[in-house]
Design an enzyme around this catalytic site. Sequence first.
Site, PDB file in Angstrom:
ATOM      1  N   LYS A   1       0.856  -1.204   0.000  1.00  0.00           N
ATOM      2  CA  LYS A   1       0.000   0.000   0.000  1.00  0.00           C
ATOM      3  C   LYS A   1       0.884   1.244   0.000  1.00  0.00           C
ATOM      4  O   LYS A   1       1.898   1.280   0.702  1.00  0.00           O
ATOM      5  CB  LYS A   1      -0.916  -0.032   1.234  1.00  0.00           C
TER       6      LYS A   1
ATOM      7  N   SER B   1      -9.858   2.280   2.814  1.00  0.00           N
ATOM      8  CA  SER B   1      -8.947   2.957   1.913  1.00  0.00           C
ATOM      9  C   SER B   1      -7.955   2.028   1.214  1.00  0.00           C
ATOM     10  O   SER B   1      -7.305   2.430   0.264  1.00  0.00           O
ATOM     11  CB  SER B   1      -8.156   3.995   2.696  1.00  0.00           C
TER      12      SER B   1
ATOM     13  N   SER C   1     -10.259   0.075   7.164  1.00  0.00           N
ATOM     14  CA  SER C   1      -9.691   0.098   5.813  1.00  0.00           C
ATOM     15  C   SER C   1      -9.010  -1.177   5.344  1.00  0.00           C
ATOM     16  O   SER C   1      -8.611  -1.256   4.187  1.00  0.00           O
ATOM     17  CB  SER C   1      -8.699   1.251   5.679  1.00  0.00           C
TER      18      SER C   1
HETATM   19  N1  GLN Z   1     -13.439   4.803   6.085  1.00  0.00           N
HETATM   20  C1  GLN Z   1     -12.830   5.263   7.286  1.00  0.00           C
HETATM   21  C2  GLN Z   1     -12.389   6.695   7.122  1.00  0.00           C
HETATM   22  O1  GLN Z   1     -12.588   7.230   6.091  1.00  0.00           O
HETATM   23  C3  GLN Z   1     -11.687   4.373   7.668  1.00  0.00           C
HETATM   24  C4  GLN Z   1     -10.448   4.647   6.936  1.00  0.00           C
HETATM   25  C5  GLN Z   1      -9.305   3.814   7.397  1.00  0.00           C
HETATM   26  O2  GLN Z   1      -9.484   2.836   8.113  1.00  0.00           O
HETATM   27  N2  GLN Z   1      -8.114   4.229   6.999  1.00  0.00           N
HETATM   28  O3  GLN Z   1     -11.858   7.291   8.024  1.00  0.00           O
END
Ligand code: GLN
Length: 492
Positions: free
Chosen positions: A78, A159, A183
Amino acid sequence: MTALTDLTLAAMRRGLAARDFSATELTAAHVAAVEANRHLNAFIVETPDIAADQARAADAALAAGTAGPLAGIPLGIKDLFCTKGVQTTAGSKILKGFIPPYESTVSGKLLADGAVMLGKLNMDEFAMGSSNETSAYGRVISPWKAQDGSNRELVPGGSSGGSSAAVSARLCAGATGTDTGGSIRQPAAFTGIAGIKPTYGRCSRWGVGAFASSLDQAGPMARTVEDCALLLTSMCGYDPKDSTSLDVPVPDFAAGLTGDLRGKRIGVPREYRLDGMDPTIAALWDQGLAWLRAAGAEIVDVSLPHTSYALPAYYIIAPAEASSNLARYDGVRYGQRVTPPGGNLGDMYAATRAAGFGAEVKRRIMIGTYVLSAGFYDAYYTQAQKVRALIARDFELAWQHCDLLLTPTAPSAAFAFGDKADPLAMYLNDVFTVPSSLAGLPAMSVPAGLSLDGLPLGLQIIGRPLDEALVLDAGLAIERAAGFTARPGLAG
Ligand code: GLN
């Protein structure tokens, strides 16, 4: 013969050890798959030359008998993990062209164990999002299509959407993800793969772009529970460079896997039965409980009374920490700089940040700055921290009655691009993943079934602190019972 890209990571290890194929051949097959599937936009940077060198080194180590546990295994990383000498952007324009002079601890551990890096995976900007629509490098397209005749392009989740798309499309054997509020788990669920967020502090955050430091955790994403266990063992471990890193022994998670749940109690949190829940997801949840019962577990009802406050607390705490963390992107030390003619230093900061950050990141910085401001700190931030403590206590009390919790991973299957244009609708997608993040608990998503129109659905297993081994055992029990063999249609 099964295509090399179709093998599980565990089968790749066996094949390499038996000399059925070489690491060079395995890597070449994956590089070809990456090239044939560029339309998915899963990678921001491809590193085929680095991969070829690493594969050659793995072949030499395999021949010499000095191979590490992941020798020759092709992975995607990532783009939140700093990779020495390879551009790292966190999905943001502000870091375009940033070449870290160091390697993150977690990616460094994978490479030290012999893994091959195919490239840097696309992601929501600074890991803020649930759909990959916030990446400055274009959205990632899920390899899955709904069988509803619409042919619409679907989100891969977020994400870690580059990670989920690449692993489910067989472009890599596994990938790193990060999980702040879901995410790893939500994109895994959306694409029919497995992913585990370990206990907060298990994986070092050193060299990982910071979003919300008290929540951020790295973890693996792969097509099977065993493959996740193999990667997790390599990724975990104490790191003196991260002050929140846990100095605890790391078990061999793969060797310890049994799938045996005899004598274990599985809690069903009643507050997770939301009004208007998708009936297919509710039925899958019941099916999952039946599977775990068949694996020897007892099912018990539990209550997590503060669940409904988790999302509001998360969407105060995470932006607050983000607004502080992202203050470092000032055009001086990293990435892009915009210098307005005749402007002073403050104008340079403002112009750099205005041009470098996307809309969602700006929204979070503004929310975070607001809730931390003198007049509102107590009303929002302090309250949210108190709620966080109550949520953590809910789980502690639940552990008096059960050893694990089973819930759905997400309230829906993957949605189409643009379907959740309202930020609040997007935030609601995190309803099942955020509470365990606030409590720092290990949690995993395992593919368990399909929606009515043929899209993957995941079940989430939440465990006690540091009890990844039992989480993985329950994951294995579900994986065996579900027999999930659905796969996306692929190019190449
Ligand atoms: N969807 C959540 C956010 O936008 C979680 C994102 C994440 O876990 N990095 O904050």
